[in-house]
Design a protein around this motif. Structure first.
Motif, short mmCIF file in Angstrom:
data_model
loop_
_atom_site.label_atom_id
_atom_site.label_comp_id
_atom_site.label_asym_id
_atom_site.label_seq_id
_atom_site.Cartn_x
_atom_site.Cartn_y
_atom_site.Cartn_z
N THR A 88 -76.04 -50.99 13.97
CA THR A 88 -74.79 -50.42 14.49
C THR A 88 -74.99 -49.05 15.14
OG1 THR A 88 -74.24 -49.43 12.36
CG2 THR A 88 -73.38 -51.64 12.80
N GLN A 89 -76.08 -48.37 14.76
CA GLN A 89 -76.36 -47.04 15.30
C GLN A 89 -77.83 -46.99 15.74
OE1 GLN A 89 -75.46 -44.36 12.08
NE2 GLN A 89 -73.27 -44.75 12.18
N PRO A 90 -78.16 -47.65 16.85
CA PRO A 90 -79.57 -47.77 17.24
C PRO A 90 -80.26 -46.44 17.54
CG PRO A 90 -78.12 -48.71 18.92
CD PRO A 90 -77.26 -48.36 17.76
N ASN A 91 -79.51 -45.38 17.77
CA ASN A 91 -80.11 -44.08 18.06
C ASN A 91 -80.10 -43.13 16.87
OD1 ASN A 91 -80.72 -44.73 20.76
ND2 ASN A 91 -78.59 -44.38 21.32
N ASN A 92 -79.79 -43.64 15.68
CA ASN A 92 -79.74 -42.81 14.48
C ASN A 92 -81.17 -42.44 14.09
OD1 ASN A 92 -79.79 -42.03 11.69
ND2 ASN A 92 -77.75 -42.89 11.45
N MET A 93 -81.55 -41.20 14.39
CA MET A 93 -82.93 -40.78 14.19
C MET A 93 -83.31 -40.72 12.71
SD MET A 93 -84.48 -40.61 16.93
CE MET A 93 -83.99 -40.80 18.61
N GLU A 94 -82.39 -40.32 11.86
CA GLU A 94 -82.69 -40.28 10.43
C GLU A 94 -82.97 -41.69 9.91
OE1 GLU A 94 -80.62 -38.83 6.28
OE2 GLU A 94 -79.99 -37.87 8.15
N ALA A 95 -82.21 -42.66 10.38
CA ALA A 95 -82.44 -44.04 9.96
C ALA A 95 -83.76 -44.56 10.53
CB ALA A 95 -81.28 -44.93 10.40
N LYS A 96 -84.11 -44.14 11.75
CA LYS A 96 -85.38 -44.57 12.33
C LYS A 96 -86.56 -44.08 11.49
CE LYS A 96 -84.05 -45.15 17.14
NZ LYS A 96 -84.34 -44.77 18.52
N ILE A 97 -86.54 -42.81 11.12
CA ILE A 97 -87.66 -42.28 10.33
C ILE A 97 -87.64 -42.86 8.92
CG2 ILE A 97 -86.60 -40.13 9.52
CD1 ILE A 97 -90.17 -40.41 10.77
N GLY A 98 -86.46 -43.08 8.36
CA GLY A 98 -86.36 -43.74 7.05
C GLY A 98 -86.94 -45.14 7.09
N ARG A 99 -86.67 -45.85 8.18
CA ARG A 99 -87.22 -47.19 8.36
C ARG A 99 -88.74 -47.14 8.38
NH1 ARG A 99 -88.68 -49.96 13.07
NH2 ARG A 99 -88.65 -52.21 12.82
N CYS A 100 -89.29 -46.16 9.10
CA CYS A 100 -90.75 -46.00 9.15
C CYS A 100 -91.29 -45.72 7.74
CB CYS A 100 -91.14 -44.86 10.07
SG CYS A 100 -90.69 -45.06 11.80
N ASP A 101 -90.63 -44.82 7.02
CA ASP A 101 -91.08 -44.47 5.67
C ASP A 101 -91.04 -45.68 4.74
OD1 ASP A 101 -91.52 -41.83 6.41
OD2 ASP A 101 -89.61 -41.11 5.63
N ALA A 102 -89.99 -46.48 4.86
CA ALA A 102 -89.89 -47.68 4.02
C ALA A 102 -91.01 -48.66 4.36
CB ALA A 102 -88.52 -48.34 4.20
N MET A 103 -91.28 -48.82 5.65
CA MET A 103 -92.36 -49.71 6.07
C MET A 103 -93.70 -49.20 5.54
SD MET A 103 -91.13 -50.45 9.97
CE MET A 103 -92.50 -51.48 10.43
N TYR A 104 -93.88 -47.90 5.60
CA TYR A 104 -95.12 -47.29 5.12
C TYR A 104 -95.31 -47.55 3.62
CZ TYR A 104 -98.69 -43.74 4.27
OH TYR A 104 -99.84 -43.10 3.92
N GLY A 105 -94.24 -47.44 2.88
CA GLY A 105 -94.33 -47.58 1.43
C GLY A 105 -94.50 -49.01 0.94
N MET A 106 -94.07 -49.95 1.75
CA MET A 106 -94.17 -51.35 1.31
C MET A 106 -95.64 -51.74 1.30
SD MET A 106 -90.91 -52.94 3.29
CE MET A 106 -91.23 -54.60 2.77
N GLY A 107 -96.06 -52.35 0.24
CA GLY A 107 -97.46 -52.65 0.13
C GLY A 107 -97.74 -54.12 -0.01
N GLY A 108 -97.61 -54.59 -1.22
CA GLY A 108 -98.02 -55.96 -1.50
C GLY A 108 -99.47 -55.95 -1.94
N SER A 109 -100.16 -57.01 -1.65
CA SER A 109 -101.56 -57.12 -2.07
C SER A 109 -102.43 -56.21 -1.21
CB SER A 109 -102.02 -58.56 -1.91
OG SER A 109 -102.08 -58.90 -0.54
N ALA A 110 -103.67 -56.04 -1.61
CA ALA A 110 -104.60 -55.21 -0.86
C ALA A 110 -104.73 -55.69 0.59
CB ALA A 110 -105.95 -55.18 -1.55
N GLU A 111 -104.67 -57.01 0.79
CA GLU A 111 -104.81 -57.51 2.16
C GLU A 111 -103.54 -57.31 2.98
OE1 GLU A 111 -104.07 -62.28 1.53
OE2 GLU A 111 -105.99 -61.42 0.90
N ASP A 112 -102.38 -57.11 2.33
CA ASP A 112 -101.13 -56.84 3.06
C ASP A 112 -101.03 -55.38 3.51
OD1 ASP A 112 -100.21 -59.42 2.70
OD2 ASP A 112 -99.12 -58.94 0.86
#
Length: 175
Positions: free
Chosen positions: A72-96
């Motif tokens: 709904t807010q494609p230019n929301n910069m705080e949400a963009k960086i939060g999205r990056c941080d969430a992606m960074y933190g997601m892990g899974g197995s060593a191969e993921d």
């Protein structure tokens, strides 16, 4: 506790902020969630929830909230960086993990191109290449970008330059 209208999203939101200031985060989360239940389109509340989820390392749920905000807010910069941080933190197995780190790096790279004043992200990217992906050549590239674009004090600039020199030396000696 909420007063005249216990279903009021505004009342719950205000209580959420109050509890954050009092460092009572579980109560803050409870009220932000109540506010979001009463008004699912309240992106400010959704963003508060996502940030708190990141703090608690619940990356998948945080990512879901950030994705919803960006719909709904494609230019929301705080949400963009939060999205990056969430992606960074997601892990899974060593191969993921390499796949997740690479996805986060692409996210940070796109973000910093939109907001060059966030040159600090180059350091985060360099550190990820160095310590998570062991790609020293790319680490050097991003440390150099960080040194050129960030407003570093003399101590930080010197530290950054020394890191580049050490990494180049390791690369020259075969890694």
């Amino acid at each position: 506790e909420v007063g005249a209208d216990p279903s009021s999203p505004e009342a719950h939101t205000n209580l959420g902020y109050t509890y954050i200031k009092l460092e009572l985060r579980p109560l803050a989360m409870k009220h932000f969630q109540a506010a979001l239940e009463a008004d699912p389109e309240n992106m400010e509340v959704r963003q508060n929830i996502a940030a708190m989820l990141l703090e608690h390392l619940d990356y998948a749920n945080a990512l879901g909230h950030y994705e919803r905000i960006l719909q709904t807010q494609p230019n929301n910069m705080e949400a963009k960086i939060g999205r990056c941080d969430a992606m960074y933190g997601m892990g899974g197995s060593a191969e993921d993990k390499p796949k997740q780190f690479t996805a986060a790096l692409g996210c940070y790279d796109a973000y910093v191109k939109e907001k060059p004043e966030r040159a600090d992200l180059y350091k985060r990217m360099a550190d990820t290449y160095q310590n998570k992906l062991q790609d020293l050549d790319k680490a050097v590239v991003y440390y150099e970008l960080y040194g050129k674009t960030a407003k570093l004090d003399a101590t930080e600039a010197d530290k950054n330059q020394k890191t580049i020199i050490v990494l180049k030396d390791i690369i020259a000696k075969g890694g």
